[in-house]
Write an enzyme that holds these catalytic residues in place. Structure first.
Site, short mmCIF file in Angstrom:
data_model
loop_
_atom_site.label_atom_id
_atom_site.label_comp_id
_atom_site.label_asym_id
_atom_site.label_seq_id
_atom_site.Cartn_x
_atom_site.Cartn_y
_atom_site.Cartn_z
CG HIS A 53 15.22 99.69 152.64
ND1 HIS A 53 14.27 99.86 151.64
CD2 HIS A 53 15.91 98.56 152.31
CE1 HIS A 53 14.39 98.87 150.76
NE2 HIS A 53 15.38 98.07 151.13
CG HIS A 82 19.47 98.73 148.71
ND1 HIS A 82 19.91 97.68 147.92
CD2 HIS A 82 18.21 98.39 149.09
CE1 HIS A 82 18.96 96.78 147.81
NE2 HIS A 82 17.93 97.17 148.53
CG ASP A 142 12.07 102.39 147.89
OD1 ASP A 142 12.94 101.59 148.31
OD2 ASP A 142 11.13 102.02 147.14
CG ASN A 155 15.35 93.82 152.95
OD1 ASN A 155 15.12 93.62 154.15
ND2 ASN A 155 14.59 94.61 152.21
P1 DGP Z 1 15.26 95.59 148.41
O1 DGP Z 1 13.95 94.89 148.23
O2 DGP Z 1 15.72 95.60 149.86
O3 DGP Z 1 16.31 95.11 147.46
O4 DGP Z 1 14.98 97.11 148.08
C1 DGP Z 1 15.04 97.59 146.78
C2 DGP Z 1 14.26 98.88 146.77
O5 DGP Z 1 14.68 99.62 145.65
C3 DGP Z 1 12.76 98.71 146.67
O6 DGP Z 1 12.14 99.26 147.82
C4 DGP Z 1 12.37 99.49 145.42
C5 DGP Z 1 13.58 100.31 145.12
N1 DGP Z 1 13.89 100.50 143.73
C6 DGP Z 1 14.04 99.54 142.79
N2 DGP Z 1 14.34 100.08 141.60
C7 DGP Z 1 14.40 101.42 141.82
C8 DGP Z 1 14.68 102.53 140.96
O7 DGP Z 1 14.94 102.41 139.77
N3 DGP Z 1 14.63 103.76 141.53
C9 DGP Z 1 14.36 103.95 142.86
N4 DGP Z 1 14.34 105.19 143.32
N5 DGP Z 1 14.10 102.92 143.69
C10 DGP Z 1 14.12 101.68 143.16
#
Ligand code: DGP
Length: 113
Positions: A101, A99, A29, A86
């Site tokens: 977590h 996704h 993340d 989520n």
């Molecule tokens: P949610 O809030 O449940 O939709 O989680 C989205 C997650 O994705 C958040 O913890 C940050 C992560 N995230 C968003 N954009 C990117 C990205 O471009 N690369 C990575 N590695 N993570 C990302």
């Protein structure tokens, strides 16, 4: 999906995968909330948990197995870890590609905020 950031990561156009197979991919993340914070996704673009179809059941079961395998690889299997989805904006979903977590490496509070 051309514009989906997680589809781009799954296609290895950006970012770095920590796990990949035919149907799933995983990556760290961007804003980790714990020492281990990995996102596990289906390669197939599914917008959210609520959009799952009956035919996706095996795929989601497989992703749970991947979560267990990554937890073991990260040495958090015995200490404990959490797998969270989520679904929808009020639940905190900010990226519209399903996704999971995988969070661990510290004590986790309950209930989540
Ligand atoms: P949610 O809030 O449940 O939709 O989680 C989205 C997650 O994705 C958040 O913890 C940050 C992560 N995230 C968003 N954009 C990117 C990205 O471009 N690369 C990575 N590695 N993570 C990302």
């Amino acid at each position: 999906m051309d514009d989906c950031i997680f589809c781009k990561i799954a296609r290895k156009e950006i970012g770095k995968l920590v796990y990949e197979d035919d149907t799933a991919a995983a990556f760290d993340d961007l804003n980790p909330r714990a020492p281990t914070h990995v996102l596990i996704i289906p390669k197939k673009h599914i917008e959210q948990l609520a959009a799952l179809l009956p035919e996706d059941a095996a795929l989601i079961g497989h992703i749970m197995e991947v979560a267990n395998a990554i937890a073991a690889q990260k040495s958090i299997a015995s200490s404990g870890y959490r797998v969270v989805v989520n679904n929808g904006r009020a639940a905190g979903q900010s990226v519209d590609h399903l996704h999971f977590h995988l969070i661990g490496g510290r004590a986790l509070g309950w209930p989540p905020g």
